[in-house]
Design a protein around this motif. Structure first.
Motif, PDB file in Angstrom:
ATOM      1  N   ASP A  30      -0.191  -7.320  -3.930  1.00  0.00           N
ATOM      2  CA  ASP A  30       0.753  -6.234  -3.629  1.00  0.00           C
ATOM      3  C   ASP A  30       1.843  -6.630  -2.642  1.00  0.00           C
ATOM      4  O   ASP A  30       2.812  -5.866  -2.473  1.00  0.00           O
ATOM      5  N   ASN A  31       1.750  -7.801  -2.001  1.00  0.00           N
ATOM      6  CA  ASN A  31       2.869  -8.310  -1.211  1.00  0.00           C
ATOM      7  C   ASN A  31       3.674  -9.354  -1.991  1.00  0.00           C
ATOM      8  O   ASN A  31       4.915  -9.340  -1.959  1.00  0.00           O
ATOM      9  N   ARG A  83      -9.301  -5.531   6.562  1.00  0.00           N
ATOM     10  CA  ARG A  83     -10.016  -5.225   5.310  1.00  0.00           C
ATOM     11  C   ARG A  83     -11.465  -4.845   5.587  1.00  0.00           C
ATOM     12  O   ARG A  83     -12.100  -4.179   4.781  1.00  0.00           O
ATOM     13  N   PHE A 115      -3.279   1.705  -2.161  1.00  0.00           N
ATOM     14  CA  PHE A 115      -3.984   0.550  -1.574  1.00  0.00           C
ATOM     15  C   PHE A 115      -4.194  -0.558  -2.609  1.00  0.00           C
ATOM     16  O   PHE A 115      -4.736  -0.325  -3.686  1.00  0.00           O
ATOM     17  N   ASP A 116      -3.719  -1.754  -2.261  1.00  0.00           N
ATOM     18  CA  ASP A 116      -3.852  -2.961  -3.102  1.00  0.00           C
ATOM     19  C   ASP A 116      -3.072  -2.872  -4.419  1.00  0.00           C
ATOM     20  O   ASP A 116      -3.264  -3.718  -5.300  1.00  0.00           O
ATOM     21  N   ARG A 136      -7.429   2.354   9.221  1.00  0.00           N
ATOM     22  CA  ARG A 136      -6.506   1.306   9.677  1.00  0.00           C
ATOM     23  C   ARG A 136      -5.728   1.766  10.914  1.00  0.00           C
ATOM     24  O   ARG A 136      -5.444   0.966  11.824  1.00  0.00           O
ATOM     25  N   ASN A 183       0.820  -1.226   0.000  1.00  0.00           N
ATOM     26  CA  ASN A 183       0.000   0.000   0.000  1.00  0.00           C
ATOM     27  C   ASN A 183       0.851   1.272   0.000  1.00  0.00           C
ATOM     28  O   ASN A 183       0.624   2.165  -0.782  1.00  0.00           O
TER      29      ASN A 183
HETATM   30  N1  LIG Z   1      -3.384  -4.418   0.261  1.00  0.00           N
HETATM   31  C1  LIG Z   1      -3.549  -5.352   1.342  1.00  0.00           C
HETATM   32  C2  LIG Z   1      -2.211  -5.688   1.874  1.00  0.00           C
HETATM   33  C3  LIG Z   1      -2.227  -6.566   3.060  1.00  0.00           C
HETATM   34  O1  LIG Z   1      -0.885  -6.695   3.453  1.00  0.00           O
HETATM   35  C4  LIG Z   1      -4.398  -4.679   2.425  1.00  0.00           C
HETATM   36  O2  LIG Z   1      -4.065  -3.562   2.802  1.00  0.00           O
HETATM   37  O3  LIG Z   1      -5.379  -5.266   2.866  1.00  0.00           O
END
Ligand SMILES: N[C@@H](CCO)C(=O)O
Ligand SMILES: Nc1ncnc2c1ncn2[C@@H]1O[C@H](COP(=O)(O)OP(=O)(O)OP(=O)(O)O)[C@@H](O)[C@H]1O
Length: 293
Positions: A130-131, A172, A17-18, A219, A12
């Motif tokens: 993305d990981n 999420r 994000f994603d 978050r 992110n």
């Molecule tokens: N893009 C994902 C990564 C989780 O590591 C999220 O933020 O939910």
């Protein structure tokens, strides 16, 4: 037998994000595979007691299925699970590279991205890439449904990991379903700034592009002490600070020579909030490497 070191990652980076991800020079998982008729998984290392050895529940099980490559698999965890440092993805990426070699499947690193991402669906319900993309390719990565682009960026980072767990599945659930046009415009501007910064290995631009008005504020509420840690890192010289992946790790972009002071400031701020933490003085690094075959 094939042994692969697969790095932790920070997904992110606030505004992406994603989509955005970065490989970290440390920590990492080490995955060893040997041919077998039936798949078995053994997990040792950091947080091993929280990780299923049943192939149905482990990210590497989905990779075995996708590559049709049964094996005895040993995962030595260097990346703590539920950390925001791509722990589940590091194992999946390591297994994808190792099994691809062991069975001579011939996939490129780019082609292994969607295969390793199948493991992410097992733990978070979504096959986000993305990981796994930076763990496979190294550097800074941009993943979309059309594929992955990577840039060999060189930016120092501090990642501070508090001693609490946040699962990606839970994190999420707090992501907003809608966003205002103003917030989208701000996010696109920040993401573009960060991407230019990565292309130039410019920590000032990277840090400036890390802020995000949509996902990160939600978050951050899941991380005790986040605001104080964020402010302490900036005061110690960080160019930008955000939640790493789904958290609880917090990532700071740094100029050369400033990581030690930033790490100390972040640890102090978590300690003030009564939270134990550890800090990694790291940098954007390379992708999974074959150690032995
Ligand atoms: N893009 C994902 C990564 C989780 O590591 C999220 O933020 O939910
Ligand atoms: N090989 C694996 N390594 C780590 N966790 C695994 C693995 N296989 C299954 N899991 C499960 O996945 C969950 C951790 O994944 P999660 O996506 O929540 O955290 P993370 O990968 O550290 O974080 P993030 O994706 O935010 O960077 C835990 O419930 C853990 O038991």
């Amino acid at each position: 037998m094939v042994t692969v070191r697969a790095p932790a990652t920070s997904a992110n980076l606030g505004s992406g994000f994603d989509v955005f991800g970065a490989a970290l020079s440390r920590p990492a998982d080490v995955v060893t595979v040997e041919r077998a008729d039936r798949t078995t998984i053994e997990v040792t290392g950091v947080g091993a007691q929280y990780i299923p050895e049943d192939p149905e529940g482990n990210t590497v099980g989905a990779v075995v299925e996708a590559l049709d490559a049964p094996a005895h698999i040993h995962i030595d965890k260097g990346v703590r699970p539920a950390s925001g440092l791509g722990s589940s993805a590091a194992s999946a990426a390591g297994a994808a590279v190792a099994l691809n070699r062991l069975y001579d499947r011939g996939y490129s690193r780019e082609e292994l991205v969607p295969i390793a991402a199948e493991g992410e669906a097992v733990v978070s319900g979504v096959a986000h890439s993305d990981n796994v993309a930076p763990s496979l390719l190294g550097g800074f990565t941009v993943t979309t449904t059309d594929g992955t682009h990577s840039v060999d960026a060189r930016v120092p980072l501090v990642v501070c990991l508090p001693d609490v767990a946040v699962s990606t599945r839970d994190a999420r659930r707090v992501v907003p379903e809608t966003a205002s046009m103003d917030d989208l415009v701000e996010t696109v501007g920040n993401a573009a700034t960060l991407a230019v910064g990565m292309c130039r290995s410019d920590p000032t631009l990277v840090g400036a592009g890390m802020s995000d008005p949509i996902v990160t504020p939600e978050r951050a509420r899941l991380i005790t002490g986040y605001d104080a840690v964020h402010d302490a890192a900036l005061a110690a010289g960080a160019t930008g600070v955000t939640v790493s992946g789904a958290g609880p790790a917090v990532v700071a972009a740094c100029r050369e020579g400033s990581r030690q002071a930033i790490a100390a400031a972040m640890l102090d701020a978590f300690a003030e909030a009564d939270i134990d933490a550890r800090a990694y003085q790291t940098r954007i690094g390379r992708g999974a490497t074959v150690l032995e075959e």
